[in-house]
Design a protein around this motif. Structure first.
Motif, PDB file in Angstrom:
ATOM      1  N   MET A   1       0.840  -1.182   0.000  1.00  0.00           N
ATOM      2  CA  MET A   1       0.000   0.000   0.000  1.00  0.00           C
ATOM      3  C   MET A   1       0.880   1.239   0.000  1.00  0.00           C
ATOM      4  SD  MET A   1      -2.586   1.474   2.924  1.00  0.00           S
ATOM      5  CE  MET A   1      -1.306   1.557   4.124  1.00  0.00           C
ATOM      6  N   SER A   2       0.416   2.217  -0.696  1.00  0.00           N
ATOM      7  CA  SER A   2       1.090   3.510  -0.706  1.00  0.00           C
ATOM      8  C   SER A   2       0.947   4.168   0.659  1.00  0.00           C
ATOM      9  CB  SER A   2       0.447   4.381  -1.784  1.00  0.00           C
ATOM     10  OG  SER A   2       0.759   5.722  -1.589  1.00  0.00           O
ATOM     11  N   GLN A   3       1.995   4.833   1.076  1.00  0.00           N
ATOM     12  CA  GLN A   3       1.938   5.550   2.357  1.00  0.00           C
ATOM     13  C   GLN A   3       1.178   6.868   2.221  1.00  0.00           C
ATOM     14  OE1 GLN A   3       2.960   4.581   5.453  1.00  0.00           O
ATOM     15  NE2 GLN A   3       3.144   2.614   4.434  1.00  0.00           N
ATOM     16  N   ALA A   4       0.883   7.252   0.992  1.00  0.00           N
ATOM     17  CA  ALA A   4       0.225   8.535   0.758  1.00  0.00           C
ATOM     18  C   ALA A   4      -1.116   8.629   1.483  1.00  0.00           C
ATOM     19  CB  ALA A   4       0.039   8.771  -0.731  1.00  0.00           C
ATOM     20  N   ILE A   5      -1.944   7.608   1.381  1.00  0.00           N
ATOM     21  CA  ILE A   5      -3.268   7.676   2.009  1.00  0.00           C
ATOM     22  C   ILE A   5      -3.128   7.747   3.520  1.00  0.00           C
ATOM     23  CG2 ILE A   5      -3.772   5.222   2.171  1.00  0.00           C
ATOM     24  CD1 ILE A   5      -6.263   7.877   1.076  1.00  0.00           C
ATOM     25  N   LYS A   6      -2.149   7.028   4.072  1.00  0.00           N
ATOM     26  CA  LYS A   6      -1.937   7.074   5.516  1.00  0.00           C
ATOM     27  C   LYS A   6      -1.525   8.473   5.955  1.00  0.00           C
ATOM     28  CE  LYS A   6       0.342   4.729   9.340  1.00  0.00           C
ATOM     29  NZ  LYS A   6      -0.363   5.588  10.228  1.00  0.00           N
ATOM     30  N   LEU A   7      -0.643   9.095   5.210  1.00  0.00           N
ATOM     31  CA  LEU A   7      -0.212  10.450   5.549  1.00  0.00           C
ATOM     32  C   LEU A   7      -1.355  11.451   5.423  1.00  0.00           C
ATOM     33  CD1 LEU A   7       3.285  10.477   3.821  1.00  0.00           C
ATOM     34  CD2 LEU A   7       2.826  10.385   6.276  1.00  0.00           C
ATOM     35  N   ILE A   8      -2.155  11.297   4.385  1.00  0.00           N
ATOM     36  CA  ILE A   8      -3.297  12.196   4.199  1.00  0.00           C
ATOM     37  C   ILE A   8      -4.291  12.035   5.341  1.00  0.00           C
ATOM     38  CG2 ILE A   8      -5.317  12.638   2.742  1.00  0.00           C
ATOM     39  CD1 ILE A   8      -3.453  11.860   0.331  1.00  0.00           C
ATOM     40  N   VAL A   9      -4.625  10.790   5.656  1.00  0.00           N
ATOM     41  CA  VAL A   9      -5.580  10.530   6.734  1.00  0.00           C
ATOM     42  C   VAL A   9      -5.023  11.019   8.068  1.00  0.00           C
ATOM     43  CG1 VAL A   9      -6.740   8.696   8.033  1.00  0.00           C
ATOM     44  CG2 VAL A   9      -6.742   8.654   5.533  1.00  0.00           C
ATOM     45  N   ASP A  10      -3.748  10.767   8.329  1.00  0.00           N
ATOM     46  CA  ASP A  10      -3.137  11.245   9.571  1.00  0.00           C
ATOM     47  C   ASP A  10      -3.208  12.769   9.668  1.00  0.00           C
ATOM     48  OD1 ASP A  10      -2.551   8.666  10.341  1.00  0.00           O
ATOM     49  OD2 ASP A  10      -0.416   8.781   9.833  1.00  0.00           O
ATOM     50  N   GLY A  11      -3.030  13.445   8.540  1.00  0.00           N
ATOM     51  CA  GLY A  11      -3.144  14.898   8.536  1.00  0.00           C
ATOM     52  C   GLY A  11      -4.538  15.357   8.907  1.00  0.00           C
ATOM     53  N   TYR A  12      -5.550  14.702   8.342  1.00  0.00           N
ATOM     54  CA  TYR A  12      -6.929  15.065   8.680  1.00  0.00           C
ATOM     55  C   TYR A  12      -7.272  14.707  10.120  1.00  0.00           C
ATOM     56  CZ  TYR A  12      -8.050  16.330   3.873  1.00  0.00           C
ATOM     57  OH  TYR A  12      -8.095  16.942   2.645  1.00  0.00           O
ATOM     58  N   VAL A  13      -6.706  13.621  10.627  1.00  0.00           N
ATOM     59  CA  VAL A  13      -6.923  13.271  12.029  1.00  0.00           C
ATOM     60  C   VAL A  13      -6.341  14.359  12.929  1.00  0.00           C
ATOM     61  CG1 VAL A  13      -6.256  11.656  13.867  1.00  0.00           C
ATOM     62  CG2 VAL A  13      -7.104  10.779  11.684  1.00  0.00           C
ATOM     63  N   SER A  14      -5.137  14.817  12.606  1.00  0.00           N
ATOM     64  CA  SER A  14      -4.515  15.860  13.436  1.00  0.00           C
ATOM     65  C   SER A  14      -5.314  17.160  13.375  1.00  0.00           C
ATOM     66  CB  SER A  14      -3.067  16.105  13.022  1.00  0.00           C
ATOM     67  OG  SER A  14      -2.998  16.711  11.758  1.00  0.00           O
ATOM     68  N   LEU A  15      -6.008  17.386  12.264  1.00  0.00           N
ATOM     69  CA  LEU A  15      -6.865  18.572  12.139  1.00  0.00           C
ATOM     70  C   LEU A  15      -8.266  18.336  12.697  1.00  0.00           C
ATOM     71  CD1 LEU A  15      -5.939  19.643   8.499  1.00  0.00           C
ATOM     72  CD2 LEU A  15      -5.245  20.772  10.627  1.00  0.00           C
ATOM     73  N   LYS A  16      -8.523  17.087  13.092  1.00  0.00           N
ATOM     74  CA  LYS A  16      -9.834  16.682  13.614  1.00  0.00           C
ATOM     75  C   LYS A  16     -10.936  16.932  12.584  1.00  0.00           C
ATOM     76  CE  LYS A  16      -8.293  17.424  18.268  1.00  0.00           C
ATOM     77  NZ  LYS A  16      -8.269  18.278  19.409  1.00  0.00           N
ATOM     78  N   ASP A  17     -10.622  16.609  11.329  1.00  0.00           N
ATOM     79  CA  ASP A  17     -11.547  16.826  10.219  1.00  0.00           C
ATOM     80  C   ASP A  17     -12.177  15.500   9.795  1.00  0.00           C
ATOM     81  OD1 ASP A  17     -12.951  17.655   8.010  1.00  0.00           O
ATOM     82  OD2 ASP A  17     -11.283  18.781   7.132  1.00  0.00           O
ATOM     83  N   ARG A  18     -13.149  15.068  10.569  1.00  0.00           N
ATOM     84  CA  ARG A  18     -13.822  13.795  10.304  1.00  0.00           C
ATOM     85  C   ARG A  18     -14.513  13.800   8.942  1.00  0.00           C
ATOM     86  NH1 ARG A  18     -16.414   9.701  13.859  1.00  0.00           N
ATOM     87  NH2 ARG A  18     -17.671   8.484  12.430  1.00  0.00           N
TER      88      ARG A  18
END
Length: 69
Positions: free
Chosen positions: A1-18
């Motif tokens: 799996m590409s790490q891109a989706i994990k990084l994107i999701v982690d970014g939204y988690v840190s922003l609390k953007d459900r």
């Protein structure tokens, strides 16, 4: 799996953007469904389907963290 989706999701988690994470999940589900509905031939969709499944697991895990809070 590409790490891109994990990084994107982690970014939204840190922003609390459900909502953004839910939109990513809906988009990935739509892409997976479109791929599954394609007539056979031309490409082997198995690997791509597996990538979508892995990405959806990452996304669902992030959404589960929102439910726990």
């Amino acid at each position: 799996m590409s790490q891109a989706i994990k990084l994107i999701v982690d970014g939204y988690v840190s922003l609390k953007d459900r909502m953004a994470i839910e939109e990513i999940r809906a988009h990935r589900q739509q892409l997976r469904k479109q791929l599954a509905e394609r007539p056979p031939g031309g490409i082997d969709a198995g690997l791509t389907m597996a990538v979508f499944d892995e990405e959806l697991c990452v996304i669902d895990a992030a959404l589960a963290n929102f439910s726990e809070r």
